[in-house]
Design an enzyme around this catalytic site. Structure first.
Site, PDB file in Angstrom:
ATOM      1  N   ARG A  82      11.336  -0.681  10.595  1.00 29.03           N
ATOM      2  CA  ARG A  82      10.287  -0.229  11.511  1.00 29.03           C
ATOM      3  C   ARG A  82      10.280  -1.118  12.749  1.00 29.03           C
ATOM      4  O   ARG A  82      10.394  -2.334  12.634  1.00 29.03           O
ATOM      5  CB  ARG A  82       8.929  -0.326  10.816  1.00 29.03           C
ATOM      6  CG  ARG A  82       8.616   0.862   9.952  1.00 29.03           C
ATOM      7  CD  ARG A  82       7.407   0.652   9.123  1.00 29.03           C
ATOM      8  NE  ARG A  82       6.266   0.093   9.847  1.00 29.03           N
ATOM      9  CZ  ARG A  82       5.052  -0.027   9.315  1.00 29.03           C
ATOM     10  NH1 ARG A  82       4.821   0.369   8.089  1.00 29.03           N
ATOM     11  NH2 ARG A  82       4.063  -0.538  10.008  1.00 29.03           N
ATOM     12  N   ARG A 123      -0.154  -8.308  13.696  1.00 31.55           N
ATOM     13  CA  ARG A 123      -0.731  -7.367  12.719  1.00 31.55           C
ATOM     14  C   ARG A 123      -1.478  -8.118  11.620  1.00 31.55           C
ATOM     15  O   ARG A 123      -2.530  -7.667  11.157  1.00 31.55           O
ATOM     16  CB  ARG A 123       0.370  -6.477  12.129  1.00 31.55           C
ATOM     17  CG  ARG A 123       0.826  -5.412  13.128  1.00 31.55           C
ATOM     18  CD  ARG A 123       2.160  -4.821  12.757  1.00 31.55           C
ATOM     19  NE  ARG A 123       2.170  -4.187  11.477  1.00 31.55           N
ATOM     20  CZ  ARG A 123       3.261  -4.056  10.721  1.00 31.55           C
ATOM     21  NH1 ARG A 123       4.423  -4.521  11.130  1.00 31.55           N
ATOM     22  NH2 ARG A 123       3.175  -3.454   9.564  1.00 31.55           N
ATOM     23  N   ARG A 152      11.705  -5.111   4.431  1.00 27.97           N
ATOM     24  CA  ARG A 152      11.299  -3.704   4.276  1.00 27.97           C
ATOM     25  C   ARG A 152      12.179  -2.760   5.100  1.00 27.97           C
ATOM     26  O   ARG A 152      12.451  -3.003   6.261  1.00 27.97           O
ATOM     27  CB  ARG A 152       9.841  -3.560   4.736  1.00 27.97           C
ATOM     28  CG  ARG A 152       9.347  -2.124   4.694  1.00 27.97           C
ATOM     29  CD  ARG A 152       7.870  -2.033   4.628  1.00 27.97           C
ATOM     30  NE  ARG A 152       7.210  -2.475   5.837  1.00 27.97           N
ATOM     31  CZ  ARG A 152       5.880  -2.617   5.923  1.00 27.97           C
ATOM     32  NH1 ARG A 152       5.120  -2.372   4.881  1.00 27.97           N
ATOM     33  NH2 ARG A 152       5.333  -3.010   7.047  1.00 27.97           N
ATOM     34  N   LYS A 187       0.838  -1.213   0.000  1.00 38.12           N
ATOM     35  CA  LYS A 187       0.000   0.000   0.000  1.00 38.12           C
ATOM     36  C   LYS A 187       0.873   1.264   0.000  1.00 38.12           C
ATOM     37  O   LYS A 187       0.628   2.191  -0.758  1.00 38.12           O
ATOM     38  CB  LYS A 187      -0.920   0.046   1.234  1.00 38.12           C
ATOM     39  CG  LYS A 187      -1.904  -1.098   1.346  1.00 38.12           C
ATOM     40  CD  LYS A 187      -2.875  -0.906   2.498  1.00 38.12           C
ATOM     41  CE  LYS A 187      -2.231  -0.837   3.857  1.00 38.12           C
ATOM     42  NZ  LYS A 187      -1.523  -2.064   4.285  1.00 38.12           N
ATOM     43  N   ARG A 229      -9.559   0.968   8.781  1.00 34.90           N
ATOM     44  CA  ARG A 229      -8.943  -0.294   9.185  1.00 34.90           C
ATOM     45  C   ARG A 229      -9.962  -1.232   9.845  1.00 34.90           C
ATOM     46  O   ARG A 229      -9.642  -2.360  10.144  1.00 34.90           O
ATOM     47  CB  ARG A 229      -7.917   0.071  10.211  1.00 34.90           C
ATOM     48  CG  ARG A 229      -6.526  -0.413  10.324  1.00 34.90           C
ATOM     49  CD  ARG A 229      -5.648  -0.681   9.221  1.00 34.90           C
ATOM     50  NE  ARG A 229      -4.342  -1.086   9.657  1.00 34.90           N
ATOM     51  CZ  ARG A 229      -3.212  -0.482   9.326  1.00 34.90           C
ATOM     52  NH1 ARG A 229      -3.217   0.582   8.571  1.00 34.90           N
ATOM     53  NH2 ARG A 229      -2.061  -0.967   9.731  1.00 34.90           N
TER      54      ARG A 229
END
Ligand code: AMP
Length: 280
Positions: A163, A174, A127, A13, A88
């Site tokens: 992160r 998550r 990431r 996203k 969300r």
């Protein structure tokens, strides 16, 4: 154009939003980025949100909605927006629908980015985000040259960070939260005739092309970032010269600066002396 990107963590996203920002020129609103900025700035909102974020849970709706409303009130969103990570859950989706109805700015489309579970985990582990400009990279797929910068904010190489919530335990939570709270939005938006689903696996460019097709957006080429061409001539005082650069859309008024050596004084003097001798 007003669109929502829907997808699990790691579905792309953020990456695809940034590409749409460059190619269709409307801003991205990422509630995750806004919350991380609040945490980094140690604001009251950030302090309240941090615990839930560190645990991989959703931040309280009232906090997120207040923050989102404020962002939507900024003038750049009048041309449209790409929502990344919001809504969300169903309560947020209803609140968004009410808010946009009041503003008479309804959504044009909701795109679900479909990615296999194993691929999500693989992407999240690779990431990295530049601590200065916020650009997202993946160690597994981004070319090394892109990762090394230069960062558009600092001009130095990107400072790539992982992160804190991209660790194994938090990622599992998550993904569970996504299945429980966010996945039901797929039916919510399908029932309203807004849902488009795209395969978000494969080359990043190809996913961008599918996404643009799904929302019916004409893509303009991304801006060409010229490689630094500064050349200093050894031992000479260099002077700056400006000239236009070519972008993907043709010649632009933007100018870059190159350094060239000044004309040799001795050569100029010699020419003058010859001319004087001739006159005599
Ligand atoms: P993201 O960058 O979208 O993966 O979001 C990172 C974290 O921020 C999430 O795991 C949540 O803790 C929090 N967050 C982001 N967006 C929302 C939202 N719309 N509602 C609640 N929490 C959110």
């Amino acid at each position: 154009m007003r669109i929502v990107l829907l997808g699990a963590p790691g579905s792309g996203k953020g990456t695809q939003s940034q590409r749409l920002v460059e190619r269709i020129g409307i801003p991205q609103i990422s509630t995750g980025d806004l919350l991380r900025a609040a945490v980094a700035g140690r604001t009251e909102l950030g302090l309240k949100a941090k615990e839930a974020m560190d645990a991989g849970r959703l931040v309280d709706d009232s906090l997120v909605l207040g923050m989102f409303r404020e962002r939507l009130g900024e003038p750049d969103t009048r041309r449209g927006f790409i929502l990344d990570g919001f809504p969300r859950n169903l309560a947020q989706a209803h609140a968004l629908a009410r808010l946009l109805e009041t503003l008479k700015r309804p959504l044009d489309a909701v795109v679900q980015l479909d990615v296999d579970y194993a691929e999500l985990v693989r992407r999240i582990s690779g990431r990295r985000t530049c601590a200065d400009c916020g650009r997202v990279f993946n160690l597994l797929t981004s070319p090394a040259a892109a990762q090394n910068g230069p960062c558009p904010k600092t001009g130095a190489p990107h400072r790539l960070m992982q992160r804190p919530d991209d660790n194994e335990a938090t990622v599992a939570e998550r993904l569970r939260v996504y299945d429980e709270k966010t996945r039901p939005l797929v039916d919510f938006y399908r029932a309203r005739g807004l849902l488009r689903v795209i395969n978000a696996e494969g080359a990043v460019n190809e996913v961008t092309r599918r996404l643009a097709q799904a929302i019916g957006a004409p893509l303009r080429a991304p801006p060409v970032r010229p490689k630094p061409t500064l050349k200093r001539v050894a031992g000479k005082r260099a002077v700056a010269r400006k000239h236009p650069v070519t972008t993907a859309r043709g010649k632009s008024a933007a100018a870059r600066t190159t350094l060239r050596a000044p004309a040799k004084k001795s050569a100029v003097r010699r020419k003058g002396a010859k001319a004087r001798a001739k006159r005599r």
